[in-house]
Design an enzyme around this catalytic site. Structure first.
Site, short mmCIF file in Angstrom:
data_model
loop_
_atom_site.label_atom_id
_atom_site.label_comp_id
_atom_site.label_asym_id
_atom_site.label_seq_id
_atom_site.Cartn_x
_atom_site.Cartn_y
_atom_site.Cartn_z
CG ASP A 40 43.99 45.98 38.44
OD1 ASP A 40 43.36 46.12 39.50
OD2 ASP A 40 45.22 45.92 38.39
CG ASN A 88 39.72 39.22 44.23
OD1 ASN A 88 39.22 39.17 43.11
ND2 ASN A 88 40.86 39.88 44.46
#
Ligand code: FPP
Length: 269
Positions: A40, A88
């Site tokens: 991340d 996503n």
């Protein structure tokens, strides 16, 4: 990678040495079998530099290369990287296309190096939903690396933990409907074998970079007894030293798996 010994690694609850320093503990016996990483912070890394988010993802691939090499050097058996979640797809099309293209290019450019390093490559996630071309590239990598055994690199792509559990439940339900399975006999092992991770050991250590402290639908079933590490570093800056720090922190933990006083500590994968 040298130095199987680390300093300042006294385990949780153990007294420090008389001079106040924590005892040295050898890292090697406490290397996790399976490390999983939520990579991340690519977007924030780019934003801080006034760059497009896609550049953050490109730099993220360099961090992928570093951790794959380091994990192999450290003797980690399984390394799982969360590269693209099913959620996503909600990102802007340009960013989604970049992430799909980065996976394609990574396999095409790095497969030879992975093969010569003895790495076995496997994708987990909803592969049926991927473009057939990308799927063919992934499956070619899986086929060519299938006999390798030095390290198993799992790329979680179009992956969601709940989706994986639902797909496993469907497999079991079909087997029951077909008369191959008695529903009353289904146990946890049967369920685990129907997950994408099949025969893999559960993750011992899950690292999420960037300081966020969430699971984000990653390895929900498999993480039941995982230890977590949340370094604040943004993924493109994550390097061998930070990986080593996470391993040292893991080596200090006492894993009990529901038992007491280390009864089951480290005995279970
Ligand atoms: C999360 O950061 C990262 C991703 C959604 C993608 C991770 C992908 C890579 C590291 C590159 C591709 C990987 C391979 C294996 C080729 P974010 O974009 O959510 O960052 P932010 O939270 O700072 O916005």
């Amino acid at each position: 990678m040298q130095s199987p010994t680390i300093l300042n690694a006294a385990k949780a609850g153990e007294p420090a040495t008389p001079n106040g320093a924590e005892a040295a503990v050898p890292l090697a016996p406490f290397i996790p079998r399976h490390v999983a990483i939520i990579m991340d912070g690519n977007g924030r890394w780019a934003k801080r530099r006034h760059l497009p988010r896609t550049i953050g993802h490109r730099r993220g691939v360099e961090a992928v290369r570093r951790v794959v090499r380091y994990a192999g050097d450290r003797g980690i058996e399984v390394l799982t990287l969360f590269a693209f979640s099913r959620e996503n797809w909600r990102r802007p099309p340009r960013e989604v296309n970049e992430l799909l293209s980065l996976l394609r290019r990574y396999i095409q450019s790095d497969l030879e190096e992975l093969l010569s390093a003895g790495v076995k490559l496997t994708m987990i996630g909803a592969r049926d939903e991927l473009d057939p071309d990308l799927r063919a590239i992934i499956e070619d990598g899986e086929r060519r690396s299938a006999e390798n055994s030095k390290m198993h690199l799992i790329l979680a792509f179009n992956y969601g933990g709940r989706d994986e559990i639902v797909r496993a439940a469907k497999r079991l339900a079909k087997a029951a409907v077909d008369g191959d399975l008695d529903p009353d006999q289904i146990n946890e092992g049967d369920f685990a074998r129907c997950l994408d991770t099949g025969m893999l050991p559960d993750p011992d250590l899950i690292i999420r970079t960037s300081g966020e402290q969430r699971i984000s639908n990653f390895l929900l079933w498999q993480s039941a007894y995982a230890e977590y590490s949340f370094p604040r570093t943004l993924w493109p800056d994550f390097d061998e030293v930070m990986f080593e720090e996470a391993l040292c922190d893991y080596a200090r933990r006492e894993r009990r798996f529901g038992a007491v006083d280390g009864g089951a500590a480290r005995a279970v994968g």
